[in-house]
Design a protein around this motif. Sequence first.
Motif, PDB file in Angstrom:
ATOM      1  N   MET A  94      37.756  42.068  22.312  1.00 35.72           N
ATOM      2  CA  MET A  94      37.439  41.816  23.713  1.00 35.72           C
ATOM      3  C   MET A  94      38.496  40.928  24.365  1.00 35.72           C
ATOM      4  O   MET A  94      38.892  41.160  25.503  1.00 35.72           O
ATOM      5  CB  MET A  94      36.052  41.176  23.846  1.00 35.72           C
ATOM      6  CG  MET A  94      34.916  42.048  23.351  1.00 35.72           C
ATOM      7  SD  MET A  94      34.861  43.670  24.112  1.00 35.72           S
ATOM      8  CE  MET A  94      34.241  43.264  25.718  1.00 35.72           C
ATOM      9  N   LYS A  95      38.973  39.934  23.619  1.00 37.88           N
ATOM     10  CA  LYS A  95      40.009  39.045  24.143  1.00 37.88           C
ATOM     11  C   LYS A  95      41.299  39.831  24.390  1.00 37.88           C
ATOM     12  O   LYS A  95      41.951  39.676  25.413  1.00 37.88           O
ATOM     13  CB  LYS A  95      40.253  37.905  23.150  1.00 37.88           C
ATOM     14  CG  LYS A  95      41.231  36.870  23.648  1.00 37.88           C
ATOM     15  CD  LYS A  95      41.382  35.738  22.656  1.00 37.88           C
ATOM     16  CE  LYS A  95      42.420  34.745  23.126  1.00 37.88           C
ATOM     17  NZ  LYS A  95      42.701  33.718  22.141  1.00 37.88           N
ATOM     18  N   ARG A  96      41.639  40.713  23.433  1.00 36.04           N
ATOM     19  CA  ARG A  96      42.850  41.522  23.584  1.00 36.04           C
ATOM     20  C   ARG A  96      42.739  42.466  24.773  1.00 36.04           C
ATOM     21  O   ARG A  96      43.687  42.640  25.536  1.00 36.04           O
ATOM     22  CB  ARG A  96      43.135  42.315  22.310  1.00 36.04           C
ATOM     23  CG  ARG A  96      44.579  42.804  22.268  1.00 36.04           C
ATOM     24  CD  ARG A  96      44.863  43.713  21.112  1.00 36.04           C
ATOM     25  NE  ARG A  96      44.765  45.066  21.636  1.00 36.04           N
ATOM     26  CZ  ARG A  96      44.092  46.039  21.073  1.00 36.04           C
ATOM     27  NH1 ARG A  96      43.448  45.851  19.969  1.00 36.04           N
ATOM     28  NH2 ARG A  96      44.049  47.225  21.618  1.00 36.04           N
ATOM     29  N   LEU A  97      41.557  43.068  24.960  1.00 33.85           N
ATOM     30  CA  LEU A  97      41.362  43.958  26.104  1.00 33.85           C
ATOM     31  C   LEU A  97      41.553  43.206  27.412  1.00 33.85           C
ATOM     32  O   LEU A  97      42.169  43.715  28.343  1.00 33.85           O
ATOM     33  CB  LEU A  97      39.964  44.593  26.056  1.00 33.85           C
ATOM     34  CG  LEU A  97      39.743  45.635  24.973  1.00 33.85           C
ATOM     35  CD1 LEU A  97      38.273  46.035  24.925  1.00 33.85           C
ATOM     36  CD2 LEU A  97      40.620  46.850  25.188  1.00 33.85           C
ATOM     37  N   LYS A  98      41.030  41.982  27.473  1.00 33.54           N
ATOM     38  CA  LYS A  98      41.186  41.164  28.685  1.00 33.54           C
ATOM     39  C   LYS A  98      42.663  40.830  28.914  1.00 33.54           C
ATOM     40  O   LYS A  98      43.154  40.913  30.037  1.00 33.54           O
ATOM     41  CB  LYS A  98      40.353  39.883  28.534  1.00 33.54           C
ATOM     42  CG  LYS A  98      40.346  39.013  29.743  1.00 33.54           C
ATOM     43  CD  LYS A  98      39.546  39.628  30.852  1.00 33.54           C
ATOM     44  CE  LYS A  98      39.425  38.666  32.008  1.00 33.54           C
ATOM     45  NZ  LYS A  98      38.958  39.313  33.208  1.00 33.54           N
ATOM     46  N   GLU A  99      43.373  40.470  27.844  1.00 31.28           N
ATOM     47  CA  GLU A  99      44.801  40.159  27.956  1.00 31.28           C
ATOM     48  C   GLU A  99      45.590  41.395  28.371  1.00 31.28           C
ATOM     49  O   GLU A  99      46.503  41.304  29.197  1.00 31.28           O
ATOM     50  CB  GLU A  99      45.324  39.599  26.632  1.00 31.28           C
ATOM     51  CG  GLU A  99      44.816  38.206  26.332  1.00 31.28           C
ATOM     52  CD  GLU A  99      45.096  37.762  24.903  1.00 31.28           C
ATOM     53  OE1 GLU A  99      45.623  38.562  24.097  1.00 31.28           O
ATOM     54  OE2 GLU A  99      44.753  36.606  24.582  1.00 31.28           O
ATOM     55  N   ASP A 100      45.245  42.559  27.793  1.00 30.34           N
ATOM     56  CA  ASP A 100      45.921  43.809  28.162  1.00 30.34           C
ATOM     57  C   ASP A 100      45.716  44.106  29.644  1.00 30.34           C
ATOM     58  O   ASP A 100      46.641  44.510  30.344  1.00 30.34           O
ATOM     59  CB  ASP A 100      45.396  44.987  27.331  1.00 30.34           C
ATOM     60  CG  ASP A 100      45.874  44.958  25.878  1.00 30.34           C
ATOM     61  OD1 ASP A 100      46.716  44.100  25.544  1.00 30.34           O
ATOM     62  OD2 ASP A 100      45.374  45.777  25.085  1.00 30.34           O
ATOM     63  N   GLU A 101      44.479  43.898  30.118  1.00 25.31           N
ATOM     64  CA  GLU A 101      44.167  44.156  31.521  1.00 25.31           C
ATOM     65  C   GLU A 101      44.981  43.234  32.420  1.00 25.31           C
ATOM     66  O   GLU A 101      45.549  43.664  33.419  1.00 25.31           O
ATOM     67  CB  GLU A 101      42.672  43.938  31.757  1.00 25.31           C
ATOM     68  CG  GLU A 101      42.230  44.212  33.178  1.00 25.31           C
ATOM     69  CD  GLU A 101      40.743  43.937  33.378  1.00 25.31           C
ATOM     70  OE1 GLU A 101      40.376  43.650  34.524  1.00 25.31           O
ATOM     71  OE2 GLU A 101      39.979  43.989  32.404  1.00 25.31           O
ATOM     72  N   GLN A 102      45.087  41.958  32.048  1.00 28.60           N
ATOM     73  CA  GLN A 102      45.867  41.004  32.839  1.00 28.60           C
ATOM     74  C   GLN A 102      47.346  41.379  32.828  1.00 28.60           C
ATOM     75  O   GLN A 102      48.028  41.266  33.847  1.00 28.60           O
ATOM     76  CB  GLN A 102      45.661  39.590  32.307  1.00 28.60           C
ATOM     77  CG  GLN A 102      44.270  39.058  32.581  1.00 28.60           C
ATOM     78  CD  GLN A 102      43.983  37.751  31.869  1.00 28.60           C
ATOM     79  OE1 GLN A 102      44.699  37.344  30.968  1.00 28.60           O
ATOM     80  NE2 GLN A 102      42.891  37.097  32.266  1.00 28.60           N
ATOM     81  N   PHE A 103      47.848  41.851  31.683  1.00 27.86           N
ATOM     82  CA  PHE A 103      49.245  42.254  31.569  1.00 27.86           C
ATOM     83  C   PHE A 103      49.527  43.460  32.462  1.00 27.86           C
ATOM     84  O   PHE A 103      50.530  43.496  33.181  1.00 27.86           O
ATOM     85  CB  PHE A 103      49.584  42.565  30.110  1.00 27.86           C
ATOM     86  CG  PHE A 103      51.023  42.952  29.896  1.00 27.86           C
ATOM     87  CD1 PHE A 103      52.044  42.049  30.107  1.00 27.86           C
ATOM     88  CD2 PHE A 103      51.347  44.240  29.488  1.00 27.86           C
ATOM     89  CE1 PHE A 103      53.368  42.390  29.917  1.00 27.86           C
ATOM     90  CE2 PHE A 103      52.664  44.599  29.298  1.00 27.86           C
ATOM     91  CZ  PHE A 103      53.682  43.685  29.511  1.00 27.86           C
ATOM     92  N   ILE A 104      48.624  44.450  32.446  1.00 24.00           N
ATOM     93  CA  ILE A 104      48.786  45.637  33.290  1.00 24.00           C
ATOM     94  C   ILE A 104      48.798  45.241  34.760  1.00 24.00           C
ATOM     95  O   ILE A 104      49.619  45.729  35.541  1.00 24.00           O
ATOM     96  CB  ILE A 104      47.653  46.666  33.022  1.00 24.00           C
ATOM     97  CG1 ILE A 104      47.723  47.201  31.596  1.00 24.00           C
ATOM     98  CG2 ILE A 104      47.673  47.806  34.025  1.00 24.00           C
ATOM     99  CD1 ILE A 104      48.841  48.164  31.321  1.00 24.00           C
TER     100      ILE A 104
END
Length: 143
Positions: A94-104
Amino acid sequence: MDINSNDIPEGAIMWRGSKEEFIEFVMIVTDYSICTNDKIASPSKARFMELCDALGNELLKFFKVDISPHATFKIMRENTPINYRFTKRIVRIMKRLKEDEQFILLLEARGIMPSVEYVTEEVIKWSNAEKIATILWLHIRQV
């Protein structure tokens, strides 16, 4: 009791993880349902476990989980030590998904768009996750 995948009805989901992971999964879903339900306000630990046990018994059938030699989810939970690796893995995802979303979002703000392949892969992943979440919520609301 050994469950053969040929015995599982069409469209049913078979749990392939360990009993420990299933217990953690039920605890995560119970916690989530409490957080999103206005009728339940911060239950005691005993009440939380009651809710887990009730949901666990229902999800045992839904996911075709073999709990032998235990008769109920509660008995299995009380006799199975948990190390919370599954929960930690879910938190990391979940943390990685949030970070990926912020990166995108950062890339998009700079005019850099992800490839069609990446977007397609993400849509497929989220579509599958949404299907599973919908099935679970429909089932939980019936319980």
